[in-house]
Write an enzyme that holds these catalytic residues in place. Structure first.
Site, PDB file in Angstrom:
ATOM      1  N   ASP A 216      69.768  83.753   3.336  1.00 25.48           N
ATOM      2  CA  ASP A 216      70.877  84.484   3.254  1.00 25.48           C
ATOM      3  C   ASP A 216      71.893  84.500   4.023  1.00 25.48           C
ATOM      4  OD1 ASP A 216      72.215  87.031   3.544  1.00 25.48           O
ATOM      5  OD2 ASP A 216      70.469  88.226   3.550  1.00 25.48           O
TER       6      ASP A 216
ATOM      7  N   HIS B 226      67.469  91.834   5.465  1.00 26.75           N
ATOM      8  CA  HIS B 226      67.885  92.627   4.680  1.00 26.75           C
ATOM      9  C   HIS B 226      67.473  93.152   3.453  1.00 26.75           C
ATOM     10  CE1 HIS B 226      71.381  94.654   2.364  1.00 26.75           C
ATOM     11  NE2 HIS B 226      71.843  94.604   3.375  1.00 26.75           N
TER      12      HIS B 226
ATOM     13  N   CYS C 257      69.931  98.883   5.759  1.00 29.51           N
ATOM     14  CA  CYS C 257      69.095  98.307   4.711  1.00 29.51           C
ATOM     15  C   CYS C 257      68.253  97.272   5.406  1.00 29.51           C
ATOM     16  CB  CYS C 257      70.201  97.632   3.786  1.00 29.51           C
ATOM     17  SG  CYS C 257      71.106  98.538   2.989  1.00 29.51           S
TER      18      CYS C 257
ATOM     19  N   GLN D 284      75.695  87.232   7.035  1.00 28.94           N
ATOM     20  CA  GLN D 284      76.222  87.494   8.263  1.00 28.94           C
ATOM     21  C   GLN D 284      76.660  86.201   9.037  1.00 28.94           C
ATOM     22  OE1 GLN D 284      77.099  90.516   9.318  1.00 28.94           O
ATOM     23  NE2 GLN D 284      75.963  91.559   7.793  1.00 28.94           N
TER      24      GLN D 284
ATOM     25  N   LYS E 282      82.579  89.874   3.550  1.00 33.57           N
ATOM     26  CA  LYS E 282      81.950  89.850   4.846  1.00 33.57           C
ATOM     27  C   LYS E 282      82.618  88.688   5.767  1.00 33.57           C
ATOM     28  CE  LYS E 282      77.477  91.840   4.025  1.00 33.57           C
ATOM     29  NZ  LYS E 282      77.661  93.127   4.498  1.00 33.57           N
TER      30      LYS E 282
HETATM   31  N1  PMP Z   1      72.119  90.155   3.510  1.00 36.21           N
HETATM   32  C1  PMP Z   1      72.597  90.541   4.736  1.00 36.21           C
HETATM   33  C2  PMP Z   1      72.057  89.910   6.019  1.00 36.21           C
HETATM   34  C3  PMP Z   1      73.637  91.359   4.652  1.00 36.21           C
HETATM   35  O1  PMP Z   1      74.019  91.847   6.108  1.00 36.21           O
HETATM   36  C4  PMP Z   1      74.117  92.123   3.475  1.00 36.21           C
HETATM   37  C5  PMP Z   1      75.142  93.138   3.544  1.00 36.21           C
HETATM   38  N2  PMP Z   1      74.931  94.293   4.379  1.00 36.21           N
HETATM   39  C6  PMP Z   1      73.502  91.532   2.348  1.00 36.21           C
HETATM   40  C7  PMP Z   1      72.494  90.596   2.442  1.00 36.21           C
HETATM   41  C8  PMP Z   1      73.877  91.967   1.006  1.00 36.21           C
HETATM   42  O2  PMP Z   1      75.365  91.718   0.899  1.00 36.21           O
HETATM   43  P1  PMP Z   1      76.088  92.231  -0.517  1.00 36.21           P
HETATM   44  O3  PMP Z   1      76.066  93.697  -0.414  1.00 36.21           O
HETATM   45  O4  PMP Z   1      77.579  91.638  -0.261  1.00 36.21           O
HETATM   46  O5  PMP Z   1      75.552  91.551  -1.669  1.00 36.21           O
END
Ligand code: PMP
Length: 418
Positions: free
Chosen positions: A208, A131, A374, A211, A234
């Site tokens: 990270d 991401h 993203c 998910q 999440k």
């Molecule tokens: N990493 C991953 C794999 C994600 O799916 C997301 C959220 N789409 C993020 C990071 C970022 O999370 P946040 O917007 O809650 O900071």
């Protein structure tokens, strides 16, 4: 006895759904089929109640007052640190730093550990499935320090290419940063193995977990990672809060990236000393209600048991993968079976743009996401500009998977004009 031990735990989905008031909503006159859980999950009543209870009955700032409300709020806030510690298997509550979410947690590591430890010629290794939150902060700190950002490839099946990972892991690698679970492919990376390989090269491992935290049992010590980041929203908690796990010795040696109230030891005109870990990294008034509600989300997850949740979501994913096989002209990205796969399904239609798919599905009450998620480097690797993504949570049912497939077929037929 053996049978009982082998039996798959079963989630009472209807009882779980009753805990989520929003799931009773109708959209365009149809029952809501919410399949955008990778973007954000819904919240159970207990999480909403925890926030309301804070504001209605003991709202106060934390760590500052010596009156009853402030003491209660401070105690509740700190209790959540221990709950998160238990959720992810950290060694001590001090290893948990509250942040605004995964993005802030990853930026904190990049800007603090990265800036202090990276030199020109050092390397940071990420993967093609990251991401932007686990890509851009490393690109930024690489630019600042003269370090080089390397990227391990993804195979055609949507798994990390282990050979390429090894080839990119060198004696100069200082940081390996990778997703526990891909938000596009659903791939679960073998973090424990990769961390072992990274450590033999002397790199630290940053995971990270955005998910993963709400879907898989997570044990940071079994994973062997040095940092682990995730977001409450999440995993059935509120927006605006998340956590960074960091090994205590690493956190202890790190400088804060933000100055302000609550993070200091002493301030004089000449200089400032830092508070102990983790308060050093929590400058200013934190999202107190949200932290307390994150605690309720952790209780909720632990009560339901994450193995049970995982088994339920795996059944849904397996069912959806099987049904998608019979959808003409639809390609599913990521691992073909549930082995090493979390409940995230990205797909592309031969005939219909993902945004059009999502628009038609919305008219059927089915909420899926369309876009690059993203993850633009990954989109390039997959050879698409965007995908449509369905992602499941513990309250989803096989009937909802059927509704999703029906709606997908409806959208396909609509655009094919048949
Ligand atoms: N990493 C991953 C794999 C994600 O799916 C997301 C959220 N789409 C993020 C990071 C970022 O999370 P946040 O917007 O809650 O900071």
């Amino acid at each position: 006895m053996a049978l009982a031990a082998e039996r798959q735990p079963v989630l009472d989905v209807q009882a779980v759904r009753d805990l989520f008031p929003i799931l009773e909503q109708r959209v365009h006159g149809k029952p809501l089929v919410y399949l955008d859980n990778a973007a954000t999950t819904q919240r159970p009543r207990a999480v909403l109640d925890a926030m309301a209870e804070f504001y209605e009955s003991y709202n106060a700032n934390v760590h500052r007052g010596i009156y009853a409300f402030s003491e209660k709020a401070s105690a509740r806030y700190e209790e959540v640190r221990s709950k998160v510690q238990a959720l992810i298997g950290a060694a001590a509550p001090e290893e948990i730093v509250f942040t605004r979410g995964t993005t802030e947690a990853l930026n904190l590591v990049a800007q603090s550990w990265g800036r202090a430890n990276l030199r020109e010629g050092d390397e940071i290794l990420v993967t093609e499935m990251e991401h932007h939150s686990n890509f851009v902060p490393w690109q930024m700190v690489a630019k600042e320090t003269g370090a080089r950002l390397r990227c391990a490839r993804v195979t055609d099946e949507g798994r990390l290419d282990r050979e390429d990972f090894r080839a990119n892991l060198t004696g100069r690698t200082r940081i390996v940063a990778l997703a526990h679970v891909s938000n596009v492919l659903g791939t679960i990376n073998p973090v424990a193995d990769l961390a072992r390989e990274a450590h033999t090269r002397g790199a630290i491992v940053v995971v990270d977990g955005a998910q993963a935290a709400g879907h898989l049992p997570v044990d940071v010590r079994a994973l062997g990672c040095d940092f682990y980041a995730f977001s409450a929203h999440k995993m059935y908690g509120p927006t605006g809060v998340g956590a960074l796990y960091g090994r205590l010795d690493l956190l202890d040696a790190m400088e804060p990236t933000m100055g302000g109230g609550g993070m200091i030891g002493e301030v004089t005109l000449e200089r400032t000393t830092w508070a102990d870990v983790p308060h050093r990294f929590e400058a200013g008034t934190m999202p107190i209600a949200e932290v307390i509600a994150l605690g309720a989300a952790v209780d909720f997850l632990l009560d339901l048991d994450r193995e049970t949740i995982r088994a339920h979501e795996e059944r849904l994913t397996s069912y959806a993968l099987a049904r998608l096989k019979s959808c003409r002209g639809v390609k599913v990205f990521g691992p073909p079976t549930t082995a090493g796969r979390a409940p995230v399904l990205s797909l592309a239609s031969h005939d219909v743009h993902p945004h059009d798919l999502a628009t038609v599905m919305d008219r059927d009450g089915v909420a899926v996401r369309a876009g690059h998620h993203c993850a633009q480097p990954l989109m390039r690797r997959l050879g698409v500009g965007a995908t449509a993504r369905a992602s499941f949570a513990l309250y989803n049912t096989t009937d909802e998977v059927d509704a999703f497939i029906r709606s997908l077929e409806h959208a396909e037929a609509f655009f094919r004009g048949s």
